[in-house]
Scaffold this active site. Structure first.
Site, short mmCIF file in Angstrom:
data_model
loop_
_atom_site.label_atom_id
_atom_site.label_comp_id
_atom_site.label_asym_id
_atom_site.label_seq_id
_atom_site.Cartn_x
_atom_site.Cartn_y
_atom_site.Cartn_z
CB SER A 71 -108.92 -4.32 25.45
OG SER A 71 -108.50 -4.20 24.10
CG HIS A 221 -119.42 -0.36 27.86
ND1 HIS A 221 -118.48 -0.16 28.85
CD2 HIS A 221 -118.72 -0.32 26.70
CE1 HIS A 221 -117.28 -0.02 28.30
NE2 HIS A 221 -117.39 -0.11 27.01
CD GLU A 282 -116.51 0.28 23.54
OE1 GLU A 282 -117.51 -0.43 23.69
OE2 GLU A 282 -115.58 0.31 24.36
ZN LIG Z 1 -114.60 1.74 25.21
#
Ligand SMILES: [Zn+2]
Length: 344
Positions: A71, A221, A282
């Site tokens: 991010s 994800h 993660e």
């Molecule tokens: Zn990631």
């Protein structure tokens, strides 16, 4: 061996985060650019020990394929020069951590992408990370504009020079967006999952893998919405007179297990062949808390694989270990070089 193919450096010392703030603040006046952050090994250990390292030990995973905080890649912030400077500092930090903890981490790089700048701009940093730092893959952002999707799709020839280099170096890319500057999206809740789903759909509608039969992507994800909506995607492919998805995509596209509940993992493992699933958590990342329904961390994804009654022991071995070695061709050598052994 249990290989976690998706971990980010999210336990940075405050000085590292402060540096980035100052770097962005100085963007319009480069004379105010801060000096590189001075961070001691002890400051790195102090933050990493009670986070990623503690969880590795507690959960009994062996090694994490580790990259800078996704991010914070911030490809939309500043310009190409700023992106290159920040990326280099982030990748050097990963290299430093791998040297501090060679048995726990293997590096994957951030790329110095910038909206509107051709991806071949990233080739020198990819080469540096792979050839000089021993990294085994990269994180490729399909949307460097941070939520406005201004780049051509991943299947456009715009990306081809970069793919040629990936194939030459034998490194896969994890498709991974960064933070969003579009207020319609939440970074990890919707923007990440949108990025995953969008990349999958781009692959489905193209002949990219005819042009690059050796190119490999990991969609993280859990593959976004793809496994849950597999019937929709199979149907769309059929309506478009495309080949079946297995033939069209599953020699090149893989999914990780960053899905934070048992029913989600069960759905994924029913739908996606075990040859195409890579273990990942993660951690420490998007979801940090404990699930009150189970009493365990949401991102303790090993538990869901261990508890699966859908997967055989052979399937689980593929997911925990063999698939990662297949998808990251440089991984086996790097494991040997760093003298990593299974803890069990
Ligand atoms: Zn990631």
């Amino acid at each position: 061996m249990i290989i976690d193919c998706h971990g980010h450096y999210t336990s940075e010392p405050p000085a590292f985060i402060e540096f980035r703030k100052q770097q962005i603040a100085a963007f319009s006046d480069s004379s105010k650019a801060p000096a590189p952050p001075q961070i001691s090994d002890d400051q790195i250990r102090e933050k990493l020990e009670p986070a990623q390292l503690k969880f590795q030990r507690e959960r009994g995973t062996d090694v994490t394929i580790f990259s800078p905080r996704a991010s914070a890649m911030g490809h939309h912030v500043g310009d190409a020069k700023l992106s290159a400077a920040w990326t280099r500092i982030c990748n050097d930090m990963i290299h430093r951590i791998v040297n501090l903890y060679p048995k726990n981490f293997i590096g994957v790089c951030q790329l110095p992408q910038t909206p509107g700048v051709p991806p071949e701009n990233c080739i020198p940093e990819l080469e540096r990370c792979v050839k000089e730092l021993g990294f085994v893959g990269c994180n490729l952002n399909p949307d460097p504009s941070g939520g406005y999707w201004k780049e051509p799709p991943l299947t456009d020839k715009w990306w081809y020079p970069f793919y040629e280099k990936m194939v030459e170096l034998e490194v896969p890319a994890m498709v991974h967006v960064t933070g969003t500057c579009n207020p319609a999206f939440h970074t990890t809740g919707s923007h990440y999952i949108n990025g995953d789903t969008t990349a999958f759909m781009q692959f489905l509608t193209s002949d990219l893998f005819k042009d690059f039969p050796a190119l490999k992507f990991i969609i993280p994800h859990g593959g976004g919405a793809a496994p849950y909506h597999w019937g929709r995607y199979r149907g769309i492919a059929q309506d478009m007179k495309r080949p079946p998805l297995q033939e069209l995509l599953l020699r090149n596209v893989y999914f990780d297990t960053c899905v934070y509940h048992q029913p989600g993992i069960d759905c994924m493992t029913k739908v996606i062949p075990s040859d195409n699933i890579l273990f990942a958590s993660e951690m420490v990342g998007a979801v940090k808390g404990i699930d009150p329904e189970t009493g365990h961390y949401f991102d303790d994804t090993r538990r869901y694989i261990d508890a699966s009654t859908i997967l055989s022991a052979a399937d689980k071995k593929k997911i925990f270990e063999s698939n990662a070695l297949k998808v990251y061709p440089r991984l086996a050598k790097q494991i040997q070089k760093q003298d990593i052994a299974a803890s069990a």
